[in-house]
Design a protein around this motif. Structure first.
Motif, PDB file in Angstrom:
ATOM      1  N   ASP A 179       0.808  -1.230   0.000  1.00  0.00           N
ATOM      2  CA  ASP A 179       0.000   0.000   0.000  1.00  0.00           C
ATOM      3  C   ASP A 179       0.838   1.276   0.000  1.00  0.00           C
ATOM      4  N   VAL A 180       2.120   1.183  -0.340  1.00  0.00           N
ATOM      5  CA  VAL A 180       2.936   2.390  -0.507  1.00  0.00           C
ATOM      6  C   VAL A 180       2.373   3.187  -1.676  1.00  0.00           C
ATOM      7  N   GLY A 181       2.149   4.493  -1.474  1.00  0.00           N
ATOM      8  CA  GLY A 181       1.562   5.245  -2.569  1.00  0.00           C
ATOM      9  C   GLY A 181       1.508   6.742  -2.338  1.00  0.00           C
ATOM     10  N   GLU A 182       0.852   7.415  -3.233  1.00  0.00           N
ATOM     11  CA  GLU A 182       0.752   8.870  -3.251  1.00  0.00           C
ATOM     12  C   GLU A 182       0.216   9.399  -1.924  1.00  0.00           C
ATOM     13  N   GLY A 183       0.863  10.466  -1.426  1.00  0.00           N
ATOM     14  CA  GLY A 183       0.445  11.089  -0.183  1.00  0.00           C
ATOM     15  C   GLY A 183       1.207  10.598   1.041  1.00  0.00           C
ATOM     16  N   ASP A 184       1.922   9.479   0.913  1.00  0.00           N
ATOM     17  CA  ASP A 184       2.694   8.980   2.052  1.00  0.00           C
ATOM     18  C   ASP A 184       3.837   9.943   2.386  1.00  0.00           C
ATOM     19  N   VAL A 185       4.226   9.937   3.646  1.00  0.00           N
ATOM     20  CA  VAL A 185       5.275  10.824   4.160  1.00  0.00           C
ATOM     21  C   VAL A 185       6.591  10.064   4.254  1.00  0.00           C
ATOM     22  N   ILE A 186       7.698  10.781   4.008  1.00  0.00           N
ATOM     23  CA  ILE A 186       9.037  10.207   4.135  1.00  0.00           C
ATOM     24  C   ILE A 186       9.706  10.783   5.377  1.00  0.00           C
ATOM     25  N   LEU A 187      10.062   9.898   6.306  1.00  0.00           N
ATOM     26  CA  LEU A 187      10.812  10.290   7.492  1.00  0.00           C
ATOM     27  C   LEU A 187      12.278   9.924   7.283  1.00  0.00           C
ATOM     28  N   GLY A 188      13.174  10.836   7.651  1.00  0.00           N
ATOM     29  CA  GLY A 188      14.604  10.586   7.515  1.00  0.00           C
ATOM     30  C   GLY A 188      15.254  10.396   8.868  1.00  0.00           C
ATOM     31  N   LEU A 189      16.048   9.332   9.020  1.00  0.00           N
ATOM     32  CA  LEU A 189      16.765   9.053  10.259  1.00  0.00           C
ATOM     33  C   LEU A 189      18.220   9.496  10.092  1.00  0.00           C
ATOM     34  N   ALA A 190      18.713  10.241  11.055  1.00  0.00           N
ATOM     35  CA  ALA A 190      20.049  10.828  10.957  1.00  0.00           C
ATOM     36  C   ALA A 190      21.138   9.777  10.842  1.00  0.00           C
ATOM     37  N   SER A 191      22.142  10.086  10.027  1.00  0.00           N
ATOM     38  CA  SER A 191      23.332   9.246   9.936  1.00  0.00           C
ATOM     39  C   SER A 191      24.391   9.774  10.899  1.00  0.00           C
ATOM     40  N   THR A 192      25.452   9.008  11.063  1.00  0.00           N
ATOM     41  CA  THR A 192      26.568   9.433  11.916  1.00  0.00           C
ATOM     42  C   THR A 192      27.715  10.018  11.100  1.00  0.00           C
ATOM     43  N   GLY A 193      27.524  10.106   9.792  1.00  0.00           N
ATOM     44  CA  GLY A 193      28.571  10.599   8.908  1.00  0.00           C
ATOM     45  C   GLY A 193      28.467   9.897   7.572  1.00  0.00           C
ATOM     46  N   PHE A 194      29.613   9.639   6.947  1.00  0.00           N
ATOM     47  CA  PHE A 194      29.609   9.023   5.619  1.00  0.00           C
ATOM     48  C   PHE A 194      29.197   7.554   5.653  1.00  0.00           C
ATOM     49  N   HIS A 195      29.118   6.994   6.847  1.00  0.00           N
ATOM     50  CA  HIS A 195      28.857   5.563   7.017  1.00  0.00           C
ATOM     51  C   HIS A 195      29.928   4.778   6.266  1.00  0.00           C
ATOM     52  N   SER A 196      29.623   4.037   5.223  1.00  0.00           N
ATOM     53  CA  SER A 196      30.675   3.263   4.541  1.00  0.00           C
ATOM     54  C   SER A 196      30.599   3.422   3.035  1.00  0.00           C
ATOM     55  N   ASN A 197      30.253   4.628   2.587  1.00  0.00           N
ATOM     56  CA  ASN A 197      30.098   4.865   1.156  1.00  0.00           C
ATOM     57  C   ASN A 197      30.758   6.167   0.731  1.00  0.00           C
ATOM     58  N   GLY A 198      31.292   6.170  -0.486  1.00  0.00           N
ATOM     59  CA  GLY A 198      31.860   7.384  -1.050  1.00  0.00           C
ATOM     60  C   GLY A 198      33.281   7.675  -0.634  1.00  0.00           C
ATOM     61  N   TYR A 199      33.956   6.708  -0.013  1.00  0.00           N
ATOM     62  CA  TYR A 199      35.284   6.989   0.525  1.00  0.00           C
ATOM     63  C   TYR A 199      36.364   7.129  -0.546  1.00  0.00           C
ATOM     64  N   SER A 200      36.129   6.626  -1.736  1.00  0.00           N
ATOM     65  CA  SER A 200      37.113   6.866  -2.799  1.00  0.00           C
ATOM     66  C   SER A 200      37.176   8.355  -3.120  1.00  0.00           C
ATOM     67  N   LEU A 201      36.018   9.014  -3.104  1.00  0.00           N
ATOM     68  CA  LEU A 201      35.992  10.452  -3.324  1.00  0.00           C
ATOM     69  C   LEU A 201      36.540  11.205  -2.112  1.00  0.00           C
ATOM     70  N   VAL A 202      36.141  10.800  -0.917  1.00  0.00           N
ATOM     71  CA  VAL A 202      36.636  11.447   0.303  1.00  0.00           C
ATOM     72  C   VAL A 202      38.157  11.363   0.363  1.00  0.00           C
ATOM     73  N   ARG A 203      38.706  10.196   0.111  1.00  0.00           N
ATOM     74  CA  ARG A 203      40.151  10.006   0.179  1.00  0.00           C
ATOM     75  C   ARG A 203      40.873  10.854  -0.858  1.00  0.00           C
ATOM     76  N   ARG A 204      40.293  10.956  -2.041  1.00  0.00           N
ATOM     77  CA  ARG A 204      40.910  11.765  -3.099  1.00  0.00           C
ATOM     78  C   ARG A 204      40.946  13.237  -2.685  1.00  0.00           C
ATOM     79  N   VAL A 315       8.843   5.157   5.101  1.00  0.00           N
ATOM     80  CA  VAL A 315       7.650   5.646   4.413  1.00  0.00           C
ATOM     81  C   VAL A 315       6.436   5.249   5.239  1.00  0.00           C
ATOM     82  N   VAL A 316       5.610   6.251   5.566  1.00  0.00           N
ATOM     83  CA  VAL A 316       4.418   6.017   6.400  1.00  0.00           C
ATOM     84  C   VAL A 316       3.267   6.849   5.864  1.00  0.00           C
ATOM     85  N   ALA A 317       2.049   6.447   6.210  1.00  0.00           N
ATOM     86  CA  ALA A 317       0.884   7.266   5.869  1.00  0.00           C
ATOM     87  C   ALA A 317       0.968   8.586   6.620  1.00  0.00           C
ATOM     88  N   GLU A 318       0.449   9.649   6.015  1.00  0.00           N
ATOM     89  CA  GLU A 318       0.531  10.975   6.635  1.00  0.00           C
ATOM     90  C   GLU A 318      -0.049  10.973   8.040  1.00  0.00           C
TER      91      GLU A 318
END
Length: 361
Positions: A179-204, A315-318
């Motif tokens: 039942d995911v669909g139009e009108g549903d709300v997106i909640l974002g949970l905070a990260s602690t930083g880069f986690h484990s992605n994008g480090y090739s760019l960070v290192r460069r 993703v949750v209903a409004e």
């Protein structure tokens, strides 16, 4: 040319670069670490040819098993160069168990693979201590793994990691829901930083700017650049499972890893639906801003490479957004309402970001 006369007693495995005694010492050192992850279904003892897990002991009635495996990418290079080995194991666990929980699954057990050219028992023990800590955070048992000493395959001091997790979810509770669909709300949970992605760019960026990982982090001189970049990936398992069970209102979850919002949110969207994100609705951690400014990275590139401060979305209903947010916050998460779902035209992107990413002050 050397002959058998140069080795009157014959070659040994140690002369070839593999130290069996060091391997045995490592097993002795990490056994109590594995034991500390014991949970229902597993005693977390090491030493067998395979790890045993009793699914019946967990109380599931009609379970579906969910499996995931991952590594930590070139964050390992930062760990090795910065000499910070005790948290990268948390990252290893996080990358797999966070992928399980987005399908509603409870992580049950974990196995690791550690490979190196010459085994350093102290460093390997430090790495496994992080793996055990990650397993404790996710309430999954470390029931086995493999340590491979492979001379000639790795440069001195280098090692590699891979992790494998298995979880379970009741068949009628698998996410995403239909039942995911139009009108549903997106909640974002905070990260602690880069986690484990994008480090090739960070290192460069860090390398080209002439910084060392041992130098003070310019935005917080109480820690080094290496420490700032090595903040371990947040494990969302306990908080998210608690919110799922307490509210019954979470329709879908997405783990924001490599590719950011653009590549990860569409995995849980039905046809004809777009996610519209308000970029100004959350705080982007300073470490992202520092790398962005240091490397002159464009905002669009930040958004498709990094999590930019949001490590998981729900993703949750409004009408359910407030109570789901409350449940997640009570479980220790920092949560923002960052967007909603709407109808998508054929020529439109699946994720539309409005405003500057993470610009909320």
């Amino acid at each position: 040319m050397a002959s058998s006369k140069d080795h009157p007693n014959g070659y040994t495995y140690a002369q070839a670069g593999v130290d069996i005694d060091a391997g045995n010492a490592l097993v002795r050192a990490i056994a109590p670490l594995a034991r500390s992850t014991k949970r229902s279904g597993a005693d977390a003892e090491l030493g067998g040819f395979g790890g045993l897990f009793d699914l019946k002991a967990t109380g599931y009635k009609d379970p579906v098993l969910v499996a995931a495996n991952d590594g930590v990418g070139t964050k390992l290079r930062v760990a090795i160069d910065a000499g910070i080995h005790d948290t990268v194991g948390i990252d290893l666990v996080a990358m797999s168990v966070n992928d399980l929980v987005v399908q509603g699954a409870e992580p049950l057990f974990f196995l690791d693979y550690f490979a190196t050219g010459k085994l350093d028992v102290e460093i390997a023990t430090s790495v496994v201590s992080g793996i055990a800590e990650g397993c404790r955070q996710a309430n999954c048992a470390l029931i086995g793994g493999e340590t491979a000493e492979m001379p000639g395959m790795y440069a001195a001091g280098d090692y590699d990691l891979a992790g494998f997790a298995v979880g379970a979810v009741e068949r009628d509770q698998v996410l995403p829901r239909a039942d995911v669909g139009e009108g549903d709300v997106i909640l974002g949970l905070a990260s602690t930083g880069f986690h484990s992605n994008g480090y090739s760019l960070v290192r460069r960026v860090v390398s080209d700017s002439g910084f060392s990982y041992q130098a003070p982090f310019p935005l917080d001189k109480t820690r080094s650049i290496g420490e700032a970049l090595m903040a371990p990936t947040r494990i969302y398992v306990r908080s998210v499972l608690s919110a799922i069970r307490d509210t019954g209102a979470i329709k879908a979850l997405a783990h924001i890893t490599g590719g950011g919002f653009v590549e990860n949110i569409p995995r849980v969207l039905p046809d004809g639906i777009a996610a519209e994100i308000d970029g100004a609705s959350w705080v982007m951690p300073d470490v992202f801003r520092w790398v962005m400014k240091l490397g002159g990275i464009e905002e669009a590139e930040m958004g498709r490479t990094f999590n930019c401060g949001i490590g998981m979305i729900a993703v949750v209903a409004e009408g359910d957004a407030a109570r789901v947010r409350d449940a997640l916050e009570k479980a220790g998460e920092t949560v923002w309402k960052i967007g909603h779902l709407r109808a998508r035209s054929d020529d439109e992107l699946h994720v539309v970001i409005k405003g500057a990413i993470g610009s909320l002050k």
